[in-house]
Design a protein around this motif. Structure first.
Motif, PDB file in Angstrom:
ATOM      1  N   ALA A  62       0.988  -1.030  -0.530  1.00  0.00           N
ATOM      2  CA  ALA A  62       0.240   0.021   0.339  1.00  0.00           C
ATOM      3  C   ALA A  62       0.863   0.861  -0.158  1.00  0.00           C
ATOM      4  O   ALA A  62       1.399   0.996   1.006  1.00  0.00           O
ATOM      5  CB  ALA A  62      -0.790   0.187   0.709  1.00  0.00           C
ATOM      6  N   ALA A  63      -0.012   2.398  -0.957  1.00  0.00           N
ATOM      7  CA  ALA A  63       1.147   3.615  -0.650  1.00  0.00           C
ATOM      8  C   ALA A  63       0.735   4.434   0.578  1.00  0.00           C
ATOM      9  O   ALA A  63       1.410   4.664   0.993  1.00  0.00           O
ATOM     10  CB  ALA A  63       0.636   3.832  -2.252  1.00  0.00           C
ATOM     11  N   SER A  64      -0.966   4.377   1.056  1.00  0.00           N
ATOM     12  CA  SER A  64      -1.216   5.337   1.807  1.00  0.00           C
ATOM     13  C   SER A  64      -1.813   4.588   2.259  1.00  0.00           C
ATOM     14  O   SER A  64      -3.632   5.340   1.951  1.00  0.00           O
ATOM     15  CB  SER A  64      -1.333   6.917   1.103  1.00  0.00           C
ATOM     16  OG  SER A  64      -1.610   7.754   2.207  1.00  0.00           O
ATOM     17  N   SER A  65      -1.951   4.056   3.084  1.00  0.00           N
ATOM     18  CA  SER A  65      -3.757   2.817   3.538  1.00  0.00           C
ATOM     19  C   SER A  65      -2.675   2.708   5.432  1.00  0.00           C
ATOM     20  O   SER A  65      -1.796   2.193   5.548  1.00  0.00           O
ATOM     21  CB  SER A  65      -3.649   1.972   2.990  1.00  0.00           C
ATOM     22  OG  SER A  65      -3.783   1.841   1.786  1.00  0.00           O
ATOM     23  N   ASP A  66      -3.829   2.274   6.301  1.00  0.00           N
ATOM     24  CA  ASP A  66      -3.362   1.749   7.371  1.00  0.00           C
ATOM     25  C   ASP A  66      -4.554   0.657   6.923  1.00  0.00           C
ATOM     26  O   ASP A  66      -5.130   0.414   6.050  1.00  0.00           O
ATOM     27  CB  ASP A  66      -4.892   2.697   8.810  1.00  0.00           C
ATOM     28  CG  ASP A  66      -4.304   3.915   8.687  1.00  0.00           C
ATOM     29  OD1 ASP A  66      -3.761   4.439   8.642  1.00  0.00           O
ATOM     30  OD2 ASP A  66      -4.994   4.603   9.119  1.00  0.00           O
ATOM     31  N   LEU A  67      -3.676  -0.335   7.528  1.00  0.00           N
ATOM     32  CA  LEU A  67      -3.713  -1.987   7.267  1.00  0.00           C
ATOM     33  C   LEU A  67      -4.277  -2.356   8.694  1.00  0.00           C
ATOM     34  O   LEU A  67      -3.784  -2.696  10.131  1.00  0.00           O
ATOM     35  CB  LEU A  67      -2.874  -2.833   6.600  1.00  0.00           C
ATOM     36  CG  LEU A  67      -1.995  -1.891   5.710  1.00  0.00           C
ATOM     37  CD1 LEU A  67      -0.813  -3.161   5.274  1.00  0.00           C
ATOM     38  CD2 LEU A  67      -2.138  -1.591   4.652  1.00  0.00           C
ATOM     39  N   LYS A  90       2.857 -10.841   4.729  1.00  0.00           N
ATOM     40  CA  LYS A  90       3.968  -9.600   4.459  1.00  0.00           C
ATOM     41  C   LYS A  90       2.786  -8.666   3.918  1.00  0.00           C
ATOM     42  O   LYS A  90       1.954  -8.031   3.091  1.00  0.00           O
ATOM     43  CB  LYS A  90       4.558 -10.222   2.808  1.00  0.00           C
ATOM     44  CG  LYS A  90       5.710  -8.704   2.334  1.00  0.00           C
ATOM     45  CD  LYS A  90       6.639  -8.744   1.355  1.00  0.00           C
ATOM     46  CE  LYS A  90       6.950  -7.785   0.983  1.00  0.00           C
ATOM     47  NZ  LYS A  90       8.671  -8.274   0.321  1.00  0.00           N
ATOM     48  N   LEU A  91       3.328  -7.455   5.109  1.00  0.00           N
ATOM     49  CA  LEU A  91       2.861  -6.186   5.043  1.00  0.00           C
ATOM     50  C   LEU A  91       3.748  -4.822   5.203  1.00  0.00           C
ATOM     51  O   LEU A  91       4.176  -4.704   5.587  1.00  0.00           O
ATOM     52  CB  LEU A  91       1.752  -6.238   5.842  1.00  0.00           C
ATOM     53  CG  LEU A  91       0.560  -6.992   6.742  1.00  0.00           C
ATOM     54  CD1 LEU A  91       0.452  -7.029   8.056  1.00  0.00           C
ATOM     55  CD2 LEU A  91      -0.639  -7.768   5.856  1.00  0.00           C
ATOM     56  N   ASN A  92       3.111  -3.927   3.595  1.00  0.00           N
ATOM     57  CA  ASN A  92       3.723  -2.895   3.745  1.00  0.00           C
ATOM     58  C   ASN A  92       2.933  -1.585   3.288  1.00  0.00           C
ATOM     59  O   ASN A  92       2.481  -1.945   2.421  1.00  0.00           O
ATOM     60  CB  ASN A  92       5.166  -3.484   2.510  1.00  0.00           C
ATOM     61  CG  ASN A  92       6.360  -1.921   2.184  1.00  0.00           C
ATOM     62  OD1 ASN A  92       6.653  -1.352   3.005  1.00  0.00           O
ATOM     63  ND2 ASN A  92       5.584  -1.416   0.668  1.00  0.00           N
ATOM     64  N   THR A  93       3.626  -0.723   3.514  1.00  0.00           N
ATOM     65  CA  THR A  93       2.743   0.289   3.510  1.00  0.00           C
ATOM     66  C   THR A  93       4.245   1.228   3.566  1.00  0.00           C
ATOM     67  O   THR A  93       4.536   2.116   5.067  1.00  0.00           O
ATOM     68  CB  THR A  93       2.029   0.580   4.666  1.00  0.00           C
ATOM     69  OG1 THR A  93       1.307   2.519   4.194  1.00  0.00           O
ATOM     70  CG2 THR A  93       1.656   1.048   6.110  1.00  0.00           C
ATOM     71  N   ALA A  94       3.497   2.731   2.849  1.00  0.00           N
ATOM     72  CA  ALA A  94       3.900   3.402   2.850  1.00  0.00           C
ATOM     73  C   ALA A  94       4.432   4.904   4.211  1.00  0.00           C
ATOM     74  O   ALA A  94       4.872   5.706   4.364  1.00  0.00           O
ATOM     75  CB  ALA A  94       4.370   4.683   1.208  1.00  0.00           C
ATOM     76  N   SER A  95       2.144   4.784   3.911  1.00  0.00           N
ATOM     77  CA  SER A  95       2.646   5.960   4.879  1.00  0.00           C
ATOM     78  C   SER A  95       1.157   5.493   5.669  1.00  0.00           C
ATOM     79  O   SER A  95      -0.004   5.111   4.435  1.00  0.00           O
ATOM     80  CB  SER A  95       1.955   7.745   4.085  1.00  0.00           C
ATOM     81  OG  SER A  95       1.194   7.967   5.277  1.00  0.00           O
ATOM     82  N   GLY A  96       0.622   5.258   6.642  1.00  0.00           N
ATOM     83  CA  GLY A  96       0.133   4.526   7.318  1.00  0.00           C
ATOM     84  C   GLY A  96      -0.113   3.148   8.757  1.00  0.00           C
ATOM     85  O   GLY A  96       1.330   3.083   8.961  1.00  0.00           O
ATOM     86  N   GLU A  97      -0.807   3.376   9.595  1.00  0.00           N
ATOM     87  CA  GLU A  97      -0.541   2.253  10.590  1.00  0.00           C
ATOM     88  C   GLU A  97      -1.019   0.371  10.199  1.00  0.00           C
ATOM     89  O   GLU A  97      -1.334   0.652   9.232  1.00  0.00           O
ATOM     90  CB  GLU A  97      -1.913   2.620  11.817  1.00  0.00           C
ATOM     91  CG  GLU A  97      -1.237   4.105  12.412  1.00  0.00           C
ATOM     92  CD  GLU A  97      -2.235   4.672  13.457  1.00  0.00           C
ATOM     93  OE1 GLU A  97      -3.415   3.719  13.339  1.00  0.00           O
ATOM     94  OE2 GLU A  97      -2.261   5.776  13.627  1.00  0.00           O
ATOM     95  N   ILE A  98      -0.182  -0.353  10.633  1.00  0.00           N
ATOM     96  CA  ILE A  98      -0.323  -1.242  10.572  1.00  0.00           C
ATOM     97  C   ILE A  98      -1.172  -2.050  11.976  1.00  0.00           C
ATOM     98  O   ILE A  98       0.076  -2.052  13.489  1.00  0.00           O
ATOM     99  CB  ILE A  98       0.797  -1.982  10.228  1.00  0.00           C
ATOM    100  CG1 ILE A  98       1.196  -1.358   8.747  1.00  0.00           C
ATOM    101  CG2 ILE A  98       1.117  -4.044   9.932  1.00  0.00           C
ATOM    102  CD1 ILE A  98       2.801  -1.711   7.736  1.00  0.00           C
ATOM    103  N   THR A  99      -1.569  -2.888  12.166  1.00  0.00           N
ATOM    104  CA  THR A  99      -1.966  -3.306  13.219  1.00  0.00           C
ATOM    105  C   THR A  99      -2.141  -5.163  12.761  1.00  0.00           C
ATOM    106  O   THR A  99      -2.922  -5.284  12.082  1.00  0.00           O
ATOM    107  CB  THR A  99      -4.038  -3.579  13.200  1.00  0.00           C
ATOM    108  OG1 THR A  99      -3.312  -1.627  14.050  1.00  0.00           O
ATOM    109  CG2 THR A  99      -4.567  -3.730  15.206  1.00  0.00           C
ATOM    110  N   LEU A 100      -2.118  -5.946  13.621  1.00  0.00           N
ATOM    111  CA  LEU A 100      -1.979  -6.800  13.539  1.00  0.00           C
ATOM    112  C   LEU A 100      -2.179  -8.270  14.628  1.00  0.00           C
ATOM    113  O   LEU A 100      -1.521  -7.490  15.994  1.00  0.00           O
ATOM    114  CB  LEU A 100      -0.703  -7.687  12.736  1.00  0.00           C
ATOM    115  CG  LEU A 100      -0.762  -9.511  12.502  1.00  0.00           C
ATOM    116  CD1 LEU A 100      -1.510 -10.357  12.072  1.00  0.00           C
ATOM    117  CD2 LEU A 100       0.397  -9.621  12.293  1.00  0.00           C
TER     118      LEU A 100
END
Length: 201
Positions: A52-57, A68-78
């Motif tokens: 993702a370029a700009s996303s909360d995951l 595999k989780l990758n974002t340029a700008s955003g929060e990541i919650t697992l």
């Protein structure tokens, strides 16, 4: 979708929110999104990949072997992963929050953003990197723990006693004497920030 279980799901979108409900099951999910939040509550059994370029995951209760989780700008919650083989998480600008994960290998990195972990256990290695941000973990463990931050404090509670190797250019180091032992190694390096490690009670 017309049925409950699928082998593969691939989604490519420029600007969309994506939500997968817990009524669905997939062997693998591959998502590429430029802008839009992604929330996955479906069971994914083999592979989960999100770029993702700009996303909360937001990922909940996944049983995927590889994540595999990758974002340029955003929060990541697992939240919720058991019997994983490899977890690889990265964000350039955003916070990472991980809870209740068991895997063989765990790797995460942020260029700018805090990292928080609770009940994360890697059978072999856990590697946490931060350019600018705190790294905080509770009830976490691995045979080999490697933590590196350029600017930010490190506070952690490990489940088993370790051989600790610490290095900080500017900051205090406080390792609980009860945390020292021979059940693996924990290396912590900070350019600027305090290091505090305790044995989880």
């Amino acid at each position: 979708l017309p049925k409950k279980a699928y082998d593969e799901l691939t989604i490519e979108t420029a600007s969309s929110d994506i939500s997968l409900s817990n009524e669905l099951e997939f062997k693998s999910v591959d998502i590429d999104v430029a802008s839009g939040d992604v929330a996955i509550d479906s069971k994914v059994s083999e592979s989960l990949s999100i770029e993702a370029a700009s996303s909360d995951l937001y990922i909940f209760n996944s049983d995927a072997k590889k994540v595999k989780l990758n974002t340029a700008s955003g929060e990541i919650t697992l939240n919720g992963l058991k019997d994983g083989e490899e977890v690889d998480i990265s964000t350039a600008s955003g916070e990472i929050e991980i809870t209740d994960v068991k895997t063989k290998y765990f790797k995460s990195s942020t260029a700018s953003g805090d990292q928080s972990y609770r009940n994360v256990v890697a059978e072999n290695k856990m590697k946490l990197d931060s350019g600018s941000g705190e790294i905080i973990f509770y009830g976490c463990d691995a045979k080999e723990i490697d933590i590196n931050t350029a600017s930010g404090e490190v506070y952690g509670e490990v489940l088993s006693k370790k051989d600790f190797i610490t290095d900080t250019a500017s900051g205090d180091v406080d390792i609980d004497h009860e945390a020292y032992g021979d059940n693996g190694v924990c290396v912590v390096k900070t350019a600027s920030g305090d290091i505090t490690i305790e044995l989880s009670k």
